[in-house]
Write an enzyme that holds these catalytic residues in place. Structure first.
Site, PDB file in Angstrom:
ATOM      1  N   ASP A 224       0.833  -1.200   0.000  1.00  0.00           N
ATOM      2  CA  ASP A 224       0.000   0.000   0.000  1.00  0.00           C
ATOM      3  C   ASP A 224       0.870   1.253   0.000  1.00  0.00           C
ATOM      4  O   ASP A 224       2.074   1.180   0.285  1.00  0.00           O
ATOM      5  CB  ASP A 224      -0.962   0.005   1.203  1.00  0.00           C
ATOM      6  CG  ASP A 224      -0.260  -0.312   2.529  1.00  0.00           C
ATOM      7  OD1 ASP A 224       0.970  -0.192   2.603  1.00  0.00           O
ATOM      8  OD2 ASP A 224      -0.953  -0.676   3.482  1.00  0.00           O
TER       9      ASP A 224
ATOM     10  N   ASN B 255      -6.870  -2.349  14.414  1.00  0.00           N
ATOM     11  CA  ASN B 255      -8.275  -2.577  14.080  1.00  0.00           C
ATOM     12  C   ASN B 255      -8.466  -3.835  13.223  1.00  0.00           C
ATOM     13  O   ASN B 255      -9.548  -4.083  12.711  1.00  0.00           O
ATOM     14  CB  ASN B 255      -8.864  -1.350  13.364  1.00  0.00           C
ATOM     15  CG  ASN B 255      -8.175  -1.074  12.029  1.00  0.00           C
ATOM     16  OD1 ASN B 255      -7.245  -1.784  11.643  1.00  0.00           O
ATOM     17  ND2 ASN B 255      -8.624  -0.059  11.330  1.00  0.00           N
TER      18      ASN B 255
ATOM     19  N   HIS C 128      -6.840  -4.491  10.378  1.00  0.00           N
ATOM     20  CA  HIS C 128      -6.602  -4.330   8.933  1.00  0.00           C
ATOM     21  C   HIS C 128      -5.332  -5.065   8.497  1.00  0.00           C
ATOM     22  O   HIS C 128      -4.413  -5.292   9.302  1.00  0.00           O
ATOM     23  CB  HIS C 128      -6.570  -2.850   8.519  1.00  0.00           C
ATOM     24  CG  HIS C 128      -5.353  -2.064   8.882  1.00  0.00           C
ATOM     25  ND1 HIS C 128      -5.335  -0.695   8.935  1.00  0.00           N
ATOM     26  CD2 HIS C 128      -4.073  -2.443   9.204  1.00  0.00           C
ATOM     27  CE1 HIS C 128      -4.135  -0.272   9.259  1.00  0.00           C
ATOM     28  NE2 HIS C 128      -3.350  -1.315   9.435  1.00  0.00           N
TER      29      HIS C 128
ATOM     30  N   GLU D 124      -9.331  -1.750   5.486  1.00  0.00           N
ATOM     31  CA  GLU D 124      -9.917  -1.430   6.786  1.00  0.00           C
ATOM     32  C   GLU D 124     -11.143  -2.307   7.056  1.00  0.00           C
ATOM     33  O   GLU D 124     -11.667  -2.934   6.127  1.00  0.00           O
ATOM     34  CB  GLU D 124     -10.305   0.064   6.807  1.00  0.00           C
ATOM     35  CG  GLU D 124      -9.159   1.024   6.489  1.00  0.00           C
ATOM     36  CD  GLU D 124      -8.127   1.150   7.623  1.00  0.00           C
ATOM     37  OE1 GLU D 124      -7.979   0.225   8.440  1.00  0.00           O
ATOM     38  OE2 GLU D 124      -7.442   2.198   7.671  1.00  0.00           O
TER      39      GLU D 124
HETATM   40  P1  PGA Z   1       2.859  -1.104  12.418  1.00  0.00           P
HETATM   41  O1  PGA Z   1       1.610  -1.163  11.427  1.00  0.00           O
HETATM   42  O2  PGA Z   1       3.820  -2.129  11.950  1.00  0.00           O
HETATM   43  O3  PGA Z   1       3.379   0.295  12.282  1.00  0.00           O
HETATM   44  O4  PGA Z   1       2.328  -1.396  13.787  1.00  0.00           O
HETATM   45  C1  PGA Z   1       1.110  -2.371  11.009  1.00  0.00           C
HETATM   46  C2  PGA Z   1      -0.114  -2.157  10.165  1.00  0.00           C
HETATM   47  O5  PGA Z   1      -0.844  -1.172  10.393  1.00  0.00           O
HETATM   48  O6  PGA Z   1      -0.382  -2.975   9.276  1.00  0.00           O
END
Ligand code: PGA
Length: 222
Positions: free
Chosen positions: A62, A123, A125, A130
């Site tokens: 992404d 959350n 995702h 999302e």
């Molecule tokens: P993070 O994010 O590694 O910064 O905790 C992971 C994600 O949101 O997929």
């Protein structure tokens, strides 16, 4: 399915071993790569190993919809933490852009992703899919969840600076990867990880779709 490791260094080196094995078995590997704080140790490990990246092609999961030269863009992140430090060809490092169909076709045309590394959001995702994202979703422009904006504000001067839109590979796209590795490195994510791995498979927990993949490994440390 969940392998618990004793610390972040071990988590990073274990997943680096998987990437190393993939590159040694298939020099023409197509990898799908994540950003965020979780894979930083993995990228550091990979930089320190003598691996040949010259035939490897990467697809990022992404990107924010923002200036690609901004220090917090995922393009800048990948260059700084990995691509500028290994012998990969910059033209073989792909990111989703507004031409989402072309991104999908490129992946498909090359025979699909061999190894996809994922993180998980608080959350549930995966990539920027999302809660509520369709399990059939493909690469597309998305609006970021309030929780994601809050979580990611730590990388920006203020929460108002966090982009509100992104382009993400879809859940359907990710699920076509031959092998998936999910990295989780915080006790704060243990609850959502349990829900995703052991709970109901539901679009309100995007990562729960991984229960339907027959070649997924989860690596966790607190
Ligand atoms: P993070 O994010 O590694 O910064 O905790 C992971 C994600 O949101 O997929």
């Amino acid at each position: 399915m969940v392998n618990t490791l004793s610390n972040y260094k071990e988590l990073s080196s274990t997943v680096a071993d998987i990437v190393e094995q993939q590159l040694k078995e298939e020099p023409l590997s197509r990898l799908c790569l994540p950003t965020g704080s979780t894979p930083l140790g993995l990228y550091e490990e990979l930089v320190n190993r003598e691996l040949d990246w010259s035939s490897v092609m990467t697809f990022n999961l992404d990107v924010y919809l923002m200036n690609v030269n901004h220090p917090q863009s995922y393009q800048s992140y990948m260059r700084k933490n990995l691509f500028d430090r290994i012998n990969i060809y910059p033209t073989l490092c792909r990111y989703p852009d507004r031409n989402t169909r072309e991104y999908e076709q490129k992946i498909k045309g090359l025979g699909g992703i061999d190894l996809c590394i994922l993180g998980i959001g608080t959350n549930g995702h995966i990539a920027f899919n999302e809660p509520g994202s369709s399990f059939d979703s493909r690469t597309r422009v998305v609006v970021l969840d309030e929780q994601t904006i809050k979580d990611n504000s730590r990388f920006f001067d203020s929460i108002e600076d966090v982009p509100t839109q992104a382009i993400t590979m879809g859940l359907g796209t990710i699920m076509e990867s031959k092998k998936i590795v999910l990295m989780v490195n915080s006790v704060d994510k243990l609850n959502i990880l349990n829900v995703a791995i052991n709970g109901e498979v539901t679009e309100s927990v995007p990562a729960s779709i991984l229960q339907r993949h027959d070649n997924v490994e989860v690596y966790y440390c607190d």
